[in-house]
Design a protein around this motif. Structure first.
Motif, mmCIF file in Angstrom:
data_model
loop_
_atom_site.group_PDB
_atom_site.id
_atom_site.type_symbol
_atom_site.label_atom_id
_atom_site.label_comp_id
_atom_site.label_asym_id
_atom_site.label_seq_id
_atom_site.Cartn_x
_atom_site.Cartn_y
_atom_site.Cartn_z
ATOM 1 N N ASN B 190 -3.906 12.359 -3.292
ATOM 2 C CA ASN B 190 -4.200 12.436 -1.865
ATOM 3 C C ASN B 190 -4.047 11.084 -1.197
ATOM 4 N N VAL B 191 -4.433 10.021 -1.916
ATOM 5 C CA VAL B 191 -4.251 8.680 -1.363
ATOM 6 C C VAL B 191 -2.765 8.405 -1.165
ATOM 7 N N LEU B 192 -1.968 8.764 -2.185
ATOM 8 C CA LEU B 192 -0.519 8.556 -2.067
ATOM 9 C C LEU B 192 0.040 9.295 -0.866
ATOM 10 N N LYS B 193 -0.403 10.559 -0.692
ATOM 11 C CA LYS B 193 0.081 11.369 0.415
ATOM 12 C C LYS B 193 -0.339 10.750 1.749
ATOM 13 N N GLY B 194 -1.583 10.267 1.788
ATOM 14 C CA GLY B 194 -2.069 9.646 3.014
ATOM 15 C C GLY B 194 -1.267 8.418 3.380
ATOM 16 N N ARG B 195 -0.871 7.651 2.354
ATOM 17 C CA ARG B 195 -0.061 6.450 2.602
ATOM 18 C C ARG B 195 1.253 6.823 3.263
ATOM 19 N N LYS B 196 1.875 7.911 2.722
ATOM 20 C CA LYS B 196 3.192 8.299 3.202
ATOM 21 C C LYS B 196 3.119 8.800 4.640
ATOM 22 N N ALA B 197 2.073 9.546 4.935
ATOM 23 C CA ALA B 197 1.981 10.170 6.256
ATOM 24 C C ALA B 197 1.719 9.137 7.357
#
Lengths: 313, 197
Positions: B190-197
Motif C-alpha cells: 500500500n505504501v508503494l501504491k501510495g507513492r506512485k499515485a
C-alpha cells in the motif's frame, strides 16, 4: 504595567508535567528493580538491559527517520519500552535476543500503529510475547540467583506447574528476589519502592494495580491445589511478573482505560486471566498474556464506562 | 492480443487477489509454511480458477439468475475434486501436507469471487486470461509469503538450509506468523501504491 498583563486563551493553569518528564521519571522509578536484578543475576543482566534499551532507542530513531516523522527518541518512551522488555527477559539470553525483541516491540508494537499514544498493545509486552513464541528455549531457561555461572533453575511458578515442590524458598526470599526469574521481576522490594514513588508523584492510581493483585490473590486462594480455599496466595502474588506487570505495565496510560471505573474492570480482568492461565493454562506464567488481552479490551471498557457529560442524561 | 495480456497482468499486480483484493486468505494463512506448499496450493487454485472461469463464462446465459451461486459452486467443486484426485494420484506427499486445504478451495472466496464478478459478465477468452492472471498472482503472493515464512521460521528455502548458524523464529511457522507477514506485506504494497499515485 502593560507588559505584565498577558492575554491568552484558557486553560490558564498549567501543570509542570510533560509526557517525556513522566516517561523519564517512570524510568527512574524502575531503576531500583534493575539494580537489584544486576545484583542478583550478575553483569550479564546489565548487558541484557543495555542492549535492550539501546536497540529500542535506535529502532525508534531509524523508523522515524525512514518514515520522515519528527524524531522523538529522547522523550523516554522508547527507552522505557526497551527497559521494560529487558526486565522481562532472563539474564543469560544470547545477545541478539533483546535486540530483536526491542526492534519488534518498537516497530510492530508501536510505530506501525502510528507511534506514541496510538498503540493498542503495550509495546514491551508485544516484544516479550514475540520472543516467547519464537525462541521459547531461551525465554524459559532462568539463571539461579546469586550464582553468576549461568546455572539454570526453574522459576517457582514453573515448578508449581509441573507439580514439584520448589526448593525451600521462604516468602522473605521471594520478597527480596532470591529466585529464578526475569531480570526486573524478581525483587519485589525494589519494585514496590519504585511503585511508591509513582504513587507519590500521582503518576499511577491504585485502581489497576491493587485490583489486579487482589484478584490474583483471591482467585488463587479459592482454587488451591488441596481443594477450595487452600491456595498459597502469597506465593502467587510474590512470584512471576505480577508486581512488575501490575504496577508498571498494566498502568500504561495509552493501553489502559481512562476512567477509574474502567480501570477497576481492567484490573480485575487482568487478575482473572492471569490466575486462570497460571492455574489451568499451558504456560506457568500469564501476566503478559493477561495484560495484552485486556489491552485489546480497553477501548470497549472505555466505551461502557464513559463519564456522564454534565447536564446530559 | 494486447487486451488479453492486460487481463492477465491485472491479476498479478493491479488486482492481486492476496494483496489488493485480499481474497482467499484462509488457504494463504494455512499453507504458506513452506515454499513447496505455497507452489502446490497456487497451482491447484490456478487450475480450479481457470476451469471454473471458463465453464461459468460458457454457461452464464443458460443458468437462472436466482440460483447462479449454487451453480457456480457445483462447477467449482467439480474442478476441485479433479484437482484433489490428480494430486492424490501423482503427488501424495504434497496432498498430505496440504491436507484439508485442497478440498477447501471449493469455498475459496477468490474462485467464487472471480466467477461472480468477472466470468459471469465476460467472454470465455477474457475469463480464461482473468483466471490465469488471478491464479498466477495468487501463486506469486503465496511464494513470497511462504518464502519469508520458511526462510525466517525454519531457516530453509525449499528444504535447503540457508544459513550455517541461524535460530529460526518459531512464531513465523505458526498462523500468527502468517498474519504478521501478510499484514506487513499489505502495508508495504500500500505504501508503494501510495507513492506512485
Amino acid at each position: 504595567m502593560k507588559d505584565k498583563l498577558s492575554v491568552g486563551t484558557s486553560p490558564h493553569l498549567h501543570k509542570d508535567e510533560s509526557v517525556s518528564r513522566i516517561m523519564w521519571l517512570v524510568v527512574l522509578s524502575l531503576a531500583p528493580a534493575g539494580i537489584a536484578g544486576v545484583l542478583i543475576f550478575g553483569l550479564s543482566a546489565l548487558r541484557v538491559i543495555i542492549l535492550g534499551v539501546v536497540s529500542a532507542v535506535f529502532s525508534e530513531g531509524i523508523i522515524q527517520l525512514l518514515t520522515k516523522k519528527r524524531i522523538t527518541v529522547l522523550d523516554g518512551s522508547a527507552f522505557l519500552t526497551g527497559l521494560l522488555l529487558a526486565y522481562n527477559l532472563p539474564a543469560h539470553v544470547p545477545f541478539w535476543l533483546p535486540i530483536v525483541g526491542s526492534l519488534f516491540a518498537v516497530a510492530i508494537g508501536k510505530q506501525v500503529f502510528g507511534g506514541l499514544g496510538q498503540n493498542i498493545f503495550n509495546p514491551a509486552l508485544v516484544g516479550r510475547v514475540f520472543l516467547m513464541a519464537s525462541w521459547p528455549k531461551y525465554m524459559t531457561s532462568f539463571t539461579r540467583p546469586m550464582n553468576y555461572d549461568a546455572i539454570t533453575c526453574a522459576t517457582p511458578l514453573a515448578a508449581l506447574k509441573e507439580g514439584r515442590a520448589f526448593e525451600n524458598l521462604s516468602s522473605w526470599d521471594l520478597f527480596l528476589g532470591l529466585r529464578g526469574g526475569c531480570i526486573g521481576e524478581v525483587c519485589i522490594l525494589a519494585l514496590l519502592l519504585g511503585a511508591l514513588f509513582l504513587f507519590y508523584k500521582k503518576y499511577i492510581s491504585w485502581h489497576i494495580p491493587l485490583t489486579y493483585i487482589a484478584t490474583v490473590g483471591l482467585f488463587t486462594y479459592i482454587f488451591g491445589q488441596q481443594g477450595l480455599f487452600s491456595g498459597d496466595w502469597l506465593l502467587h502474588v510474590l512470584t512471576g511478573g505480577l508486581i512488575l506487570g501490575a504496577f508498571f505495565m498494566a498502568t500504561d496510560y495509552v493501553t489502559s482505560p481512562l476512567t477509574y471505573k474502567g480501570q477497576v474492570i481492567f484490573g480485575i480482568g487482568c487478575g482473572l486471566l492471569t490466575a486462570i492461565i497460571r492455574l489451568w493454562g499451558g504456560y506457568p506464567e500469564g501476566v503478559s498474556y493477561a495484560i495484552l488481552m485486556m489491552n485489546a479490551a480497553a477501548p470497549i471498557i472505555d466505551r461502557f464506562t464513559k463519564n456522564r457529560v454534565y447536564g446530559k442524561r | 492480443m494486447k487486451k488479453f495480456f492486460n487481463e492477465f497482468l491485472r491479476g498479478i499486480a493491479k488486482e492481486n487477489p492476496t494483496f489488493v483484493l485480499v481474497l482467499g486468505l484462509c488457504p494463504t494463512l494455512a499453507v504458506s509454511v513452506s515454499v513447496i506448499n505455497g507452489i502446490g496450493m497456487g497451482i491447484a487454485a490456478t487450475f480450479v480458477l481457470l476451469g471454473s472461469n471458463i465453464i461459468v463464462a460458457v454457461i452464464k446465459n443458460s443458468i437462472p439468475q436466482r440460483i447462479r451461486i449454487p451453480c457456480y459452486i457445483v462447477v467449482i467443486a467439480t474442478f476441485v475434486t479433479v484437482t484433489e484426485m490428480l494430486m492424490k494420484a501423482y503427488s501424495p506427499a504434497l496432498d498430505r501436507s496440504l491436507g484439508i486445504y485442497v478440498p477447501l478451495i471449493v469455498v475459496n472466496c477468490m474462485v467464487l469471487g472471480r466467477a461472480e464478478a468477472y466470468a459471469s459478465k465476460n467472454t470465455v477468452m477474457n475469463s480464461f486470461f482473468d483466471g490465469l492472471g488471478m491464479g498466477v498472482g495468487f501463486t506469486l503472493a503465496l511464494i513470497l509469503i511462504s518464502g519469508i515464512r520458511e526462510a525466517l521460521g525454519a531457516g530453509t528455502i525449499l528444504g535447503h538450509r540457508l544459513f550455517a548458524s541461524f535460530e529460526p523464529a518459531f512464531i513465523l511457522g505458526m498462523p500468527s506468523g502468517a498474519l504478521l507477514v501478510i499484514g506487513l506485506l499489505l502495508g508495504f504494497f500500500n505504501v508503494l501504491k501510495g507513492r506512485k499515485a
